[in-house]
Design a protein around this motif. Structure first.
Motif, PDB file in Angstrom:
ATOM      1  N   PRO A 139       0.678  -1.219  -0.014  1.00  0.00           N
ATOM      2  CA  PRO A 139      -0.168  -0.164  -0.146  1.00  0.00           C
ATOM      3  C   PRO A 139       0.968   1.324  -0.081  1.00  0.00           C
ATOM      4  CG  PRO A 139      -0.911  -1.649   1.696  1.00  0.00           C
ATOM      5  CD  PRO A 139       0.275  -1.967   1.240  1.00  0.00           C
ATOM      6  N   GLN A 174       5.904  -5.648  11.316  1.00  0.00           N
ATOM      7  CA  GLN A 174       5.559  -5.325  10.083  1.00  0.00           C
ATOM      8  C   GLN A 174       5.606  -6.656   9.138  1.00  0.00           C
ATOM      9  OE1 GLN A 174       7.139  -1.311   8.550  1.00  0.00           O
ATOM     10  NE2 GLN A 174       8.345  -1.898  10.220  1.00  0.00           N
ATOM     11  N   ASP A 225      -3.116  -7.449  11.492  1.00  0.00           N
ATOM     12  CA  ASP A 225      -3.019  -6.306  10.483  1.00  0.00           C
ATOM     13  C   ASP A 225      -2.710  -4.851  11.378  1.00  0.00           C
ATOM     14  OD1 ASP A 225      -2.345  -7.801   8.040  1.00  0.00           O
ATOM     15  OD2 ASP A 225      -4.538  -7.529   7.659  1.00  0.00           O
ATOM     16  N   LYS A 226      -2.915  -4.844  12.501  1.00  0.00           N
ATOM     17  CA  LYS A 226      -2.783  -3.470  13.344  1.00  0.00           C
ATOM     18  C   LYS A 226      -1.568  -2.652  13.214  1.00  0.00           C
ATOM     19  CE  LYS A 226      -3.214  -1.588  17.787  1.00  0.00           C
ATOM     20  NZ  LYS A 226      -3.502  -1.777  19.248  1.00  0.00           N
ATOM     21  N   ARG A 235       0.835  -2.991  10.820  1.00  0.00           N
ATOM     22  CA  ARG A 235       0.953  -2.736   9.362  1.00  0.00           C
ATOM     23  C   ARG A 235       0.036  -1.529   8.977  1.00  0.00           C
ATOM     24  NH1 ARG A 235       2.213  -8.108   9.171  1.00  0.00           N
ATOM     25  NH2 ARG A 235      -0.218  -8.663   9.272  1.00  0.00           N
ATOM     26  N   GLN A 236      -1.050  -1.418   9.496  1.00  0.00           N
ATOM     27  CA  GLN A 236      -2.039  -0.691   9.271  1.00  0.00           C
ATOM     28  C   GLN A 236      -1.468   0.846   9.795  1.00  0.00           C
ATOM     29  OE1 GLN A 236      -4.568  -0.771   7.076  1.00  0.00           O
ATOM     30  NE2 GLN A 236      -4.364   1.386   6.928  1.00  0.00           N
ATOM     31  N   PHE A 240       1.155   2.212   7.585  1.00  0.00           N
ATOM     32  CA  PHE A 240       0.557   2.639   6.299  1.00  0.00           C
ATOM     33  C   PHE A 240      -0.019   4.050   6.726  1.00  0.00           C
ATOM     34  CE2 PHE A 240      -0.407  -1.862   4.936  1.00  0.00           C
ATOM     35  CZ  PHE A 240       0.934  -1.957   4.810  1.00  0.00           C
ATOM     36  N   ASP A 241      -0.837   4.164   7.750  1.00  0.00           N
ATOM     37  CA  ASP A 241      -1.349   5.340   8.054  1.00  0.00           C
ATOM     38  C   ASP A 241      -0.334   6.589   8.357  1.00  0.00           C
ATOM     39  OD1 ASP A 241      -3.834   4.194   7.775  1.00  0.00           O
ATOM     40  OD2 ASP A 241      -4.324   3.937   9.817  1.00  0.00           O
ATOM     41  N   ARG A 243      -1.965   9.859   7.296  1.00  0.00           N
ATOM     42  CA  ARG A 243      -3.725   9.884   7.316  1.00  0.00           C
ATOM     43  C   ARG A 243      -4.013  10.068   8.867  1.00  0.00           C
ATOM     44  NH1 ARG A 243      -4.036   3.910   4.662  1.00  0.00           N
ATOM     45  NH2 ARG A 243      -3.773   4.510   2.371  1.00  0.00           N
TER      46      ARG A 243
END
Length: 465
Positions: free
Chosen positions: A115, A446, A452-453, A455-456, A459-460, A465
């Motif tokens: 992502p 990672q 996925d907490k 990794r997300q 990404f954020d 974000r």
């Protein structure tokens, strides 16, 4: 700090990353910031990476001695995504160990970080002394594999240092940081955001302290604090009861693993073996189910299942130097670290006495359910005890706060290799820290966590974000 491969179920994990963003500088400053330095630091031989679509591989030439006193160069392999004009710049992912290469993991990491890769240019490097250029120490490699806790023999350590020779003084983290600065220049970028895992976090922190104006963001996953690695591993010794108790609650076991651990170490005096097995088992099962059962059985008088697990972990932790170089591992940690006898330039005579004195001064508050013999008998401690006298670089300003850039501190609450206590130590020196702890995750969130907490969160964080 390590990357074990326990029982063939565990792959050597990857770690670390760097990102680029703009800054307000003059045109002259921009040209100076991205210019290759003094005939070294250029990328050569660029060609498509074999078997990895969308990436090119090249060689970064760096001086053996960044101080310029000793001639010679090293060629470090680099893998770079082909989207050189990515809007958010370079994402340099730094692996751990020390001793683990980066380039072999680029395909796996590209999938994990997909992502991000429209916005960032992923770059990975085989740090000096790793991968194809791994420092080769056959006997030490055989004895320690991918562990930094398995005790080596004095002969294996001495033979390793002799094989590397006087050049072993050029394999500290400071040398790697200087290589990364040459890489930044060769990539023609002004700033990078560093995302490191395990020892990669320490490298990223050291880079940020040395080159604060060339850092945009930091992601630190499975944190080794910038103040350095404790060769007694006291944070892990004290964290083991918490980790095992939380794991027991998660799987609904009906034992007291903290009490069982204390009983086992007190009865069998095998704390080093147990800690080594536990910090490897987190890569097999972050719930530690088999270890919890084996500890309970051993506490009840039957050590056979625990002994079998320990033997299996040792066998399964085998690794080649190209996967994780124990020669580089010892060279770096002995140069970087401070020990009861001082640093690597301390005379070898008197080191054992200083270690014994330090052990005698320990209290249960230092080592929890283990014992002083565990704290003073771990692999890294003994490797550097036996390491011959070696010139060391000046101590870094390790208590200086990290630059005021956004930082994500990421950890798993089941991690014993780099326990959460280290993450919170680093937080004290990190002005703009965001902390994310992933329940049930162990080392290298990672790349390895089921959830996925984490990794997300990365990404954020990196996408704003």
């Amino acid at each position: 700090m390590r990357r074990p491969r326990a029982l063939a179920a565990v792959a050597l994990a990857a770690a670390g990353a760097l990102v680029v963003s703009g800054a307000c500088t003059s045109a002259a400053q921009d040209r100076a910031a991205v210019a290759p330095a003094g005939g070294n630091g250029g990328l050569s031989g660029t060609a498509p990476c074999p078997g990895v679509e969308g990436f090119s591989c090249a060689t970064l030439t760096v001086p053996l001695d960044h101080g310029g006193r000793v001639a010679g160069t090293l060629g470090l392999k680099v893998a770079m995504a082909d989207n050189a004009r990515a809007t958010k710049g370079v994402l340099l992912f730094l692996t751990g160990g020390p001793g683990q290469p980066g380039v072999p993991f680029v395909d796996r990491l590209a999938k994990r970080l997909a992502p991000l890769l429209k916005d960032y240019r992923l770059v990975m490097i085989d740090q000096r002394g790793t991968g194809a250029g791994a420092l080769q120490c056959p006997q030490l490699q055989q004895e320690m594999g991918s562990s930094d806790l398995t005790p080596p023999t004095e002969r294996a350590v001495a033979d390793c240092a002799a094989a590397i020779g006087p050049d072993r003084r050029f394999y500290g983290t400071g040398d790697t940081v200087a290589d990364l600065e040459l890489l930044r220049r060769a990539l023609h970028v002004r700033k990078m955001t560093l995302d490191g895992v395990s020892y990669g976090t320490y490298t990223a922190e050291r880079y940020a302290l040395a080159h604060p104006h060339h850092v945009a963001r930091l992601v630190l996953d499975s944190v080794v604090p910038q103040t350095g690695y404790d060769p007694m591993d006291r944070a892990a010794l004290r964290a083991a009861p918490r980790v095992l108790t939380e794991a027991c609650a998660a799987i609904g076991c009906h034992t007291d693993p903290a009490a069982d651990l204390a009983e086992v170490v007190d009865t069998y005096h095998n704390g080093v073996d147990v800690l080594d097995a536990l910090t490897t088992w987190e890569f097999v099962d972050p719930d530690y189910a088999a270890m919890i059962d084996a500890l309970h059985t051993a506490a009840g008088g039957d050590p056979a299942p625990l002994q079998a697990l320990i033997a299996g972990v040792r066998q399964g932790s085998a690794a080649t130097a190209e996967e994780l170089s124990q020669g580089l591992h010892a060279s770096t940690l002995c140069l970087d670290g401070r020990y009861p006898w001082g640093r690597a330039d301390a005379p070898t005579a008197g080191r054992r006495e200083a270690l014994e004195k330090a052990g005698a001064e320990l209290t249960p508050a230092d080592y929890g359910p283990f014992d002083a013999a565990t704290a003073t008998g771990l692999g890294t401690m003994l490797s550097c005890l036996y390491w011959p006298r070696t010139p060391v670089p000046p101590l870094p300003l390790e208590h200086r706060r990290l630059p005021g850039v956004p930082v994500l501190l990421l950890g798993g609450d089941r991690d014993l290799s780099t326990p959460l206590e280290w993450l919170y130590d680093q937080k004290k020196l990190t002005p703009r820290a965001r902390v994310v702890v992933v329940p049930g995750a162990a080392h290298s969130v990672q790349s390895r966590a089921v959830s996925d907490k984490g990794r997300q969160a990365v990404f954020d964080f990196l996408l704003g974000r």
